[in-house]
Motif scaffolding. Structure first.
Motif, PDB file in Angstrom:
ATOM      1  N   ARG A   1       0.897  -1.333   0.116  1.00 20.85           N
ATOM      2  CA  ARG A   1       0.086  -0.106  -0.091  1.00 20.85           C
ATOM      3  C   ARG A   1       0.871   1.304   0.025  1.00 20.85           C
ATOM      4  O   ARG A   1       0.482   2.335  -0.870  1.00 20.85           O
ATOM      5  CB  ARG A   1      -1.189  -0.151   1.124  1.00 20.85           C
ATOM      6  CG  ARG A   1      -2.043  -1.029   0.881  1.00 20.85           C
ATOM      7  CD  ARG A   1      -3.187  -0.917   1.979  1.00 20.85           C
ATOM      8  NE  ARG A   1      -4.159  -1.755   1.743  1.00 20.85           N
ATOM      9  CZ  ARG A   1      -5.119  -2.077   0.943  1.00 20.85           C
ATOM     10  NH1 ARG A   1      -5.294  -1.148   0.130  1.00 20.85           N
ATOM     11  NH2 ARG A   1      -6.078  -2.941   0.996  1.00 20.85           N
TER      12      ARG A   1
ATOM     13  N   GLU B   1       0.665   4.050  -2.557  1.00 14.58           N
ATOM     14  CA  GLU B   1       0.669   5.595  -2.432  1.00 14.58           C
ATOM     15  C   GLU B   1       1.750   6.435  -3.045  1.00 14.58           C
ATOM     16  O   GLU B   1       1.346   7.426  -3.772  1.00 14.58           O
ATOM     17  CB  GLU B   1       0.883   5.782  -1.030  1.00 14.58           C
ATOM     18  CG  GLU B   1       0.850   6.942  -0.521  1.00 14.58           C
ATOM     19  CD  GLU B   1      -0.715   7.666  -0.223  1.00 14.58           C
ATOM     20  OE1 GLU B   1      -0.855   8.794  -0.676  1.00 14.58           O
ATOM     21  OE2 GLU B   1      -1.645   6.937  -0.054  1.00 14.58           O
TER      22      GLU B   1
ATOM     23  N   ARG C   1      -2.863   3.844  -4.748  1.00 17.44           N
ATOM     24  CA  ARG C   1      -3.529   3.531  -3.453  1.00 17.44           C
ATOM     25  C   ARG C   1      -5.018   3.306  -3.679  1.00 17.44           C
ATOM     26  O   ARG C   1      -5.555   2.386  -3.004  1.00 17.44           O
ATOM     27  CB  ARG C   1      -3.050   4.177  -2.306  1.00 17.44           C
ATOM     28  CG  ARG C   1      -3.540   3.550  -1.062  1.00 17.44           C
ATOM     29  CD  ARG C   1      -3.052   4.432   0.267  1.00 17.44           C
ATOM     30  NE  ARG C   1      -3.430   3.758   1.382  1.00 17.44           N
ATOM     31  CZ  ARG C   1      -2.833   3.528   2.446  1.00 17.44           C
ATOM     32  NH1 ARG C   1      -1.474   3.691   2.429  1.00 17.44           N
ATOM     33  NH2 ARG C   1      -3.231   2.747   3.416  1.00 17.44           N
TER      34      ARG C   1
END
Length: 163
Positions: free
Chosen positions: A126, A130, A135
């Protein structure tokens, strides 16, 4: 400080010399571009550095360590990442699972993996998503993504190897 150095890289296909004496270096933190028309040898250069093809001559070092001629999985483990002209992902898997698969490989847990990535390295995946602006699409299958988004997934996968 020079991080990557390439000297005398050469590759020929019969009488066609795709690469002739390619020399360049990249310092830590520096961004370098390779430009040229179709057929100039850009992909051949990256294929040789990555281990996709074997160079006929030359040498390449990453942080002083020679890597030319190693197979792609070894160059990836040394910290050499790349993406390809045509984006490739596992379309039946989610964006997050594609990145998790790369993380499982980096941690040498790929073959102990169950049928799905599950929660292994989920937080790290994740964080990479991002970083690449993906994400919010982590749980979408790659098969439904626009091409530009697939390229960002591919970048996250490359970054999973800590290049």
């Amino acid at each position: 400080m020079t991080l990557l150095s390439v000297h005398g890289l050469a590759k020929a296909y019969g009488g066609v010399k795709a690469l002739r004496g390619v020399d360049f270096s990249v310092d830590a933190g520096e961004i370098v571009a390779m430009i040229g028309p179709n057929g100039a040898g850009k992909s051949t250069c990256f294929d040789a550095l990555n281990g996709q093809i074997r160079a006929d001559a030359g040498r390449a070092e990453l942080d002083g360590r020679s890597f030319l001629g190693h197979p792609p999985r070894e160059t990836w483990r040394m910290g050499i990442g790349r993406t390809f002209q045509i984006a490739a992902s596992f379309g039946s898997m989610t964006v997050r699972e594609n990145v998790q698969l790369a993380l499982l490989s980096r941690h040498r847990r790929l073959w102990s993996m169950a049928a799905r990535a599950g929660r292994a390295y989920e937080a790290e995946a994740r964080a990479l998503l991002e970083r690449t602006g993906m994400r919010d699409q982590a749980d979408r299958p790659c098969s439904v993504l626009a091409y530009g988004d697939l390229k960002r997934v591919e970048l996250a996968v490359a970054l999973a190897g800590r290049p």
